[in-house]
Write a protein that holds these residues in place. Structure first.
Motif, PDB file in Angstrom:
ATOM      1  N   UNK A   1      40.341  64.393  42.874  1.00 49.86           N
ATOM      2  CA  UNK A   1      40.477  63.843  41.527  1.00 49.86           C
ATOM      3  C   UNK A   1      41.234  64.766  40.584  1.00 49.86           C
ATOM      4  N   UNK A   2      41.143  66.068  40.785  1.00 52.11           N
ATOM      5  CA  UNK A   2      41.825  67.004  39.891  1.00 52.11           C
ATOM      6  C   UNK A   2      43.166  67.390  40.509  1.00 52.11           C
ATOM      7  N   UNK A   3      44.213  67.183  39.764  1.00 57.45           N
ATOM      8  CA  UNK A   3      45.557  67.517  40.227  1.00 57.45           C
ATOM      9  C   UNK A   3      45.879  68.919  39.729  1.00 57.45           C
ATOM     10  N   UNK A   4      45.570  69.916  40.530  1.00 55.21           N
ATOM     11  CA  UNK A   4      45.700  71.306  40.099  1.00 55.21           C
ATOM     12  C   UNK A   4      47.161  71.694  39.910  1.00 55.21           C
ATOM     13  N   UNK A   5      48.029  71.255  40.802  1.00 53.21           N
ATOM     14  CA  UNK A   5      49.436  71.640  40.737  1.00 53.21           C
ATOM     15  C   UNK A   5      50.124  70.999  39.548  1.00 53.21           C
ATOM     16  N   UNK A   6      49.786  69.779  39.244  1.00 47.87           N
ATOM     17  CA  UNK A   6      50.401  69.077  38.126  1.00 47.87           C
ATOM     18  C   UNK A   6      51.780  68.558  38.485  1.00 47.87           C
ATOM     19  N   UNK A   7      52.339  67.742  37.628  1.00 46.71           N
ATOM     20  CA  UNK A   7      53.668  67.187  37.905  1.00 46.71           C
ATOM     21  C   UNK A   7      54.752  68.254  37.765  1.00 46.71           C
ATOM     22  N   UNK A   8      55.775  68.152  38.589  1.00 47.49           N
ATOM     23  CA  UNK A   8      56.880  69.107  38.542  1.00 47.49           C
ATOM     24  C   UNK A   8      58.044  68.513  37.765  1.00 47.49           C
ATOM     25  N   UNK A   9      58.680  69.340  36.942  1.00 43.60           N
ATOM     26  CA  UNK A   9      59.864  68.855  36.249  1.00 43.60           C
ATOM     27  C   UNK A   9      61.080  68.985  37.180  1.00 43.60           C
ATOM     28  N   UNK A  10      62.211  68.426  36.757  1.00 44.58           N
ATOM     29  CA  UNK A  10      63.400  68.391  37.618  1.00 44.58           C
ATOM     30  C   UNK A  10      63.933  69.787  37.924  1.00 44.58           C
TER      31      UNK A  10
ATOM     32  N   UNK B   1      29.974  69.262  50.535  1.00 39.88           N
ATOM     33  CA  UNK B   1      31.358  69.130  51.012  1.00 39.88           C
ATOM     34  C   UNK B   1      31.976  67.849  50.485  1.00 39.88           C
ATOM     35  N   UNK B   2      31.227  66.752  50.519  1.00 38.46           N
ATOM     36  CA  UNK B   2      31.744  65.475  50.022  1.00 38.46           C
ATOM     37  C   UNK B   2      32.051  65.573  48.526  1.00 38.46           C
ATOM     38  N   UNK B   3      31.130  66.168  47.759  1.00 43.39           N
ATOM     39  CA  UNK B   3      31.361  66.326  46.316  1.00 43.39           C
ATOM     40  C   UNK B   3      32.572  67.201  46.039  1.00 43.39           C
ATOM     41  N   UNK B   4      32.727  68.301  46.789  1.00 42.27           N
ATOM     42  CA  UNK B   4      33.864  69.198  46.582  1.00 42.27           C
ATOM     43  C   UNK B   4      35.176  68.499  46.925  1.00 42.27           C
ATOM     44  N   UNK B   5      35.190  67.711  47.994  1.00 43.85           N
ATOM     45  CA  UNK B   5      36.407  66.982  48.368  1.00 43.85           C
ATOM     46  C   UNK B   5      36.791  65.962  47.306  1.00 43.85           C
ATOM     47  N   UNK B   6      35.802  65.263  46.774  1.00 40.75           N
ATOM     48  CA  UNK B   6      36.093  64.280  45.717  1.00 40.75           C
ATOM     49  C   UNK B   6      36.636  64.969  44.471  1.00 40.75           C
ATOM     50  N   UNK B   7      36.037  66.085  44.109  1.00 37.25           N
ATOM     51  CA  UNK B   7      36.478  66.804  42.915  1.00 37.25           C
ATOM     52  C   UNK B   7      37.899  67.334  43.093  1.00 37.25           C
TER      53      UNK B   7
END
Length: 61
Positions: A37-46, A28-34
C-alpha cells in the motif's frame, strides 16, 4: 500399582508453537499489505527516468 498420569507438557508446548507460528504468519501478511500500500519509491520524473536509463545502458569499463 498406581495409575500413570498423562503429561500435559507436550500439548501445551504444541499449542504454544502453533500460536507462535500463527502470529508470525499474521505479522507477515500485515507487513506485506503495508509495503504494497505504501509507495516508498514514489513516482519518477522524466529527468530521473532518463538518467537511470542512461546509467543502465552505459557499459562499465
Amino acid at each position: 500399582m498406581s495409575e500413570k498420569s498423562k503429561s500435559m507438557v507436550l500439548p501445551v508446548v504444541a499449542a504454544a508453537v502453533f500460536a507462535g507460528l500463527g502470529r508470525m504468519v499474521l505479522q507477515k501478511i500485515k507487513a506485506d499489505r503495508k509495503a504494497r500500500d505504501s509507495n516508498v519509491a514514489g513516482p519518477l520524473d522524466d529527468k530521473t527516468r532518463a538518467w537511470i536509463s542512461e546509467v543502465v545502458r552505459t557499459p562499465r569499463q
